[in-house]
Write a protein that holds these residues in place. Structure first.
Motif, PDB file in Angstrom:
ATOM      1  N   ALA A   6       0.720  -1.278  -0.001  1.00 25.39           N
ATOM      2  CA  ALA A   6       0.099   0.053   0.165  1.00 25.39           C
ATOM      3  C   ALA A   6       0.763   1.263  -0.122  1.00 25.39           C
ATOM      4  O   ALA A   6       0.564   2.154  -0.846  1.00 25.39           O
ATOM      5  N   ALA A   7       1.746   1.170   0.874  1.00 21.45           N
ATOM      6  CA  ALA A   7       2.894   2.551   0.796  1.00 21.45           C
ATOM      7  C   ALA A   7       3.238   2.509  -0.641  1.00 21.45           C
ATOM      8  O   ALA A   7       3.463   3.735  -0.941  1.00 21.45           O
ATOM      9  N   ASP A   8       3.756   1.480  -1.459  1.00 22.98           N
ATOM     10  CA  ASP A   8       4.275   1.641  -2.547  1.00 22.98           C
ATOM     11  C   ASP A   8       3.377   2.244  -3.493  1.00 22.98           C
ATOM     12  O   ASP A   8       3.588   3.169  -4.262  1.00 22.98           O
ATOM     13  N   ASP A   9       2.080   1.808  -3.638  1.00 20.34           N
ATOM     14  CA  ASP A   9       0.908   2.218  -4.333  1.00 20.34           C
ATOM     15  C   ASP A   9       0.709   3.751  -4.008  1.00 20.34           C
ATOM     16  O   ASP A   9       0.562   4.296  -5.141  1.00 20.34           O
ATOM     17  N   LEU A  10       0.622   4.170  -2.849  1.00 17.16           N
ATOM     18  CA  LEU A  10       0.432   5.488  -2.494  1.00 17.16           C
ATOM     19  C   LEU A  10       1.577   6.381  -2.902  1.00 17.16           C
ATOM     20  O   LEU A  10       1.172   7.701  -3.572  1.00 17.16           O
ATOM     21  N   SER A  11       2.678   6.044  -2.886  1.00 21.85           N
ATOM     22  CA  SER A  11       3.660   6.893  -3.236  1.00 21.85           C
ATOM     23  C   SER A  11       4.113   6.879  -4.400  1.00 21.85           C
ATOM     24  O   SER A  11       5.326   7.634  -5.050  1.00 21.85           O
ATOM     25  N   TRP A  12       3.957   5.975  -5.428  1.00 16.76           N
ATOM     26  CA  TRP A  12       4.359   5.488  -6.754  1.00 16.76           C
ATOM     27  C   TRP A  12       5.779   5.447  -6.773  1.00 16.76           C
ATOM     28  O   TRP A  12       6.550   6.304  -7.562  1.00 16.76           O
ATOM     29  N   THR A  13       6.477   4.828  -6.040  1.00 17.55           N
ATOM     30  CA  THR A  13       7.814   4.673  -5.688  1.00 17.55           C
ATOM     31  C   THR A  13       8.533   3.691  -6.854  1.00 17.55           C
ATOM     32  O   THR A  13       9.437   3.915  -7.487  1.00 17.55           O
ATOM     33  N   THR A  14       8.256   2.427  -6.719  1.00 18.93           N
ATOM     34  CA  THR A  14       8.918   1.401  -7.290  1.00 18.93           C
ATOM     35  C   THR A  14       8.325   1.365  -8.662  1.00 18.93           C
ATOM     36  O   THR A  14       7.013   1.709  -8.896  1.00 18.93           O
ATOM     37  N   PRO A  15       8.845   0.541  -9.805  1.00 19.71           N
ATOM     38  CA  PRO A  15       8.140   0.283 -11.025  1.00 19.71           C
ATOM     39  C   PRO A  15       6.986  -0.536 -10.879  1.00 19.71           C
ATOM     40  O   PRO A  15       6.125  -0.833 -11.696  1.00 19.71           O
ATOM     41  N   GLY A  16       6.960  -1.236  -9.627  1.00 27.50           N
ATOM     42  CA  GLY A  16       5.786  -2.212  -9.678  1.00 27.50           C
ATOM     43  C   GLY A  16       4.648  -1.638  -8.598  1.00 27.50           C
ATOM     44  O   GLY A  16       3.917  -2.243  -8.141  1.00 27.50           O
ATOM     45  N   ALA A  17       4.673  -0.379  -8.665  1.00 33.64           N
ATOM     46  CA  ALA A  17       3.509   0.378  -7.856  1.00 33.64           C
ATOM     47  C   ALA A  17       2.321   0.325  -8.285  1.00 33.64           C
ATOM     48  O   ALA A  17       1.184   0.458  -7.408  1.00 33.64           O
ATOM     49  N   GLY A  18       2.214  -0.175  -9.620  1.00 35.59           N
ATOM     50  CA  GLY A  18       0.975  -0.181 -10.077  1.00 35.59           C
ATOM     51  C   GLY A  18       0.466  -1.642 -10.328  1.00 35.59           C
ATOM     52  O   GLY A  18      -0.560  -1.637 -10.982  1.00 35.59           O
ATOM     53  N   ILE A  19       0.858  -2.444  -9.422  1.00 39.39           N
ATOM     54  CA  ILE A  19       0.615  -3.772  -9.800  1.00 39.39           C
ATOM     55  C   ILE A  19      -0.972  -3.945  -9.242  1.00 39.39           C
ATOM     56  O   ILE A  19      -1.746  -4.894  -9.864  1.00 39.39           O
ATOM     57  N   MET A  20      -1.603  -3.149  -8.344  1.00 38.84           N
ATOM     58  CA  MET A  20      -2.972  -3.366  -7.856  1.00 38.84           C
ATOM     59  C   MET A  20      -3.960  -2.382  -8.777  1.00 38.84           C
ATOM     60  O   MET A  20      -4.921  -3.002  -8.990  1.00 38.84           O
ATOM     61  N   ARG A  21      -3.308  -1.419  -9.089  1.00 38.26           N
ATOM     62  CA  ARG A  21      -4.144  -0.603 -10.110  1.00 38.26           C
ATOM     63  C   ARG A  21      -4.555  -1.241 -11.539  1.00 38.26           C
ATOM     64  O   ARG A  21      -5.166  -0.899 -12.221  1.00 38.26           O
ATOM     65  N   GLY A  22      -3.385  -1.935 -12.040  1.00 40.35           N
ATOM     66  CA  GLY A  22      -3.598  -2.814 -13.103  1.00 40.35           C
ATOM     67  C   GLY A  22      -2.869  -2.038 -14.165  1.00 40.35           C
ATOM     68  O   GLY A  22      -3.187  -2.884 -15.349  1.00 40.35           O
ATOM     69  N   ASP A  23      -2.477  -1.132 -14.129  1.00 36.79           N
ATOM     70  CA  ASP A  23      -1.758  -0.344 -15.189  1.00 36.79           C
ATOM     71  C   ASP A  23      -0.595  -0.977 -15.872  1.00 36.79           C
ATOM     72  O   ASP A  23      -0.100  -0.472 -16.952  1.00 36.79           O
ATOM     73  N   THR A  24       0.051  -1.872 -15.141  1.00 33.32           N
ATOM     74  CA  THR A  24       1.032  -2.466 -15.747  1.00 33.32           C
ATOM     75  C   THR A  24       0.699  -4.189 -16.068  1.00 33.32           C
ATOM     76  O   THR A  24       1.865  -4.855 -16.465  1.00 33.32           O
ATOM     77  N   LEU A  25      -0.379  -4.421 -16.082  1.00 25.96           N
ATOM     78  CA  LEU A  25      -0.976  -5.836 -16.259  1.00 25.96           C
ATOM     79  C   LEU A  25      -1.194  -5.740 -17.838  1.00 25.96           C
ATOM     80  O   LEU A  25      -1.278  -5.016 -18.484  1.00 25.96           O
ATOM     81  N   ALA A  26      -1.316  -6.972 -18.559  1.00 27.02           N
ATOM     82  CA  ALA A  26      -2.047  -7.001 -19.671  1.00 27.02           C
ATOM     83  C   ALA A  26      -3.454  -6.557 -19.649  1.00 27.02           C
ATOM     84  O   ALA A  26      -4.194  -6.094 -18.921  1.00 27.02           O
TER      85      ALA A  26
END
Length: 372
Positions: free
Chosen positions: A329-349
């Motif tokens: 959640a901290a990564d998601d909120l801060s957009w820190t790592t390249p994996g931060a969008g894994i739950m938003r889905g913007d880096t998925l197929a």
């Protein structure tokens, strides 16, 4: 690999996040398994979530050890036992959403580390897992939640009865896993059209046939997971959030795990945080994340939950899965790592086309576009 560690201003410093990652690593077993807490069981879903958090928190070696243990523990049909304690199987049953989640973890590793060799190493594990899961899809589109296993007199275990009912939260998580799996398949040039067909049927069920899933409405996970898994977003997602907000959210503390109990839990609260973030509701996401920090211990560990009224931590243990949810959640909120969008889905197929439906619905081209 990104060396940045998330910071959530006014809530957690990068060192706070590192300390929480170290707390997960400290509970990891020598073989690589990440149990719920020291001496407790390991299940594959929470294990993978822990590995993802280790990676975000700078513990790459421990994370990769966790993934390699998962590969070694997978059964020939692509599943994992539901409960493993100190290397011994306690519950042989296989649960589909637990098995599918390895795809999310491996894709998350790729996003952060860009290590193609590691993805190739884990690809047979991902492929076997998602083949197993999609093979248990029900006619309305949901995924059968589990399969029992029988232990023979020889001590060998074999697959047995399929529990042909679907869980809303579990199937929602599988939807995310299929998108991650297809992303991996595209990266490696290994197209998986059957996963895409399955994902289209599953997404349709999560949007249009939620009444066909087992009724677990007292659990907050059934409320927000269609959003967290990615199948329900936009206005439909916002309406879903508002429909149960007062039922589950306890101002100043977090969210209830079950609406019948005065018990707020950290993992569920952080999952709702990421669901809100996916909908663009950043203000409430930030507030909830700050409010759940009363579960943080001085050394960076997290209590599972808090019983308000009695004002006690319960159960009296610090859990890896709560710590992991906080880090993600901290990564998601801060957009820190390249994996931060894994739950938003913007880096998925991309979302899957709703074709070859077996539920009897007729979906127009316009509706397919709107659903995505």
């Amino acid at each position: 690999m990104s060396s940045l560690i998330p910071v959530v201003e006014g809530v957690l410093t990068s060192e706070d996040v590192r300390a929480t990652a170290r707390s997960i690593a400290a509970m990891q077993e020598p073989i690589g398994a990440i149990p719920w807490t020291t001496g407790e069981h390991t299940d594959l879903w929470n294990h993978v979530e822990g590995a993802m958090a280790l990676l975000v928190g700078g513990e790459r070696e421990a994370a990769e050890k966790a993934y390699r243990w998962a590969a070694s523990a997978q059964r020939t049909d692509g599943s994992w036992p539901m409960k493993i304690v100190a290397g011994e199987i306690e519950d042989h049953s296989g649960e589909t959403n637990m098995s599918a989640y390895i795809a999310v973890g491996v894709w998350h590793h790729w996003l952060i580390c860009r290590d193609r060799g590691f993805v190739e190493e884990l690809w047979p594990t991902v492929q076997a897992a998602l083949d197993y899961v999609t093979g248990l899809q029900l006619s309305f589109g949901g995924i059968a939640w589990s399969q029992e296993w029988t232990v023979l007199e020889t001590a060998e275990s074999v697959p047995a009865k399929i529990n042909a009912e679907a869980l809303l939260a579990g199937s929602s998580s599988i939807y995310q896993s299929l998108r991650a799996g297809v992303a991996i398949a595209e990266l490696l040039g290994e197209p998986q059209p059957e996963w895409e067909l399955s994902g289209g049927r599953l997404g349709h069920a999560l949007r249009e046939h939620r009444d066909e899933f087992l009724d677990k409405a007292t659990f907050s996970m059934d409320w927000y997971y269609p959003i967290l898994g990615g199948a329900v977003r936009g206005d439909d997602g916002r309406r879903l959030i508002e429909s149960q907000w007062d039922r589950f959210v306890v101002p100043g503390l977090g969210i209830r795990c079950v609406d019948t109990n005065n018990w707020v839990t950290g993992a569920e609260t952080c999952e709702l945080v990421m669901s809100l973030s996916a909908l663009g509701d950043h203000q409430r996401a930030q507030r909830l994340f700050a409010e759940m920090q009363h579960l943080r211990a001085d050394d960076g560990r997290y209590w599972t939950g808090w019983v308000f009224g009695d004002d006690v931590y319960w159960p009296h243990e610090h859990t890896t899965y709560t710590a992991a949810a906080v880090i993600l959640a901290a990564d998601d909120l801060s957009w820190t790592t390249p994996g931060a969008g894994i739950m938003r889905g913007d880096t998925l197929a991309p979302h899957f086309a709703e074709i070859a439906l077996e539920c009897g619905c007729q979906v127009t081209d316009e509706e397919r576009v709107a659903a995505r």
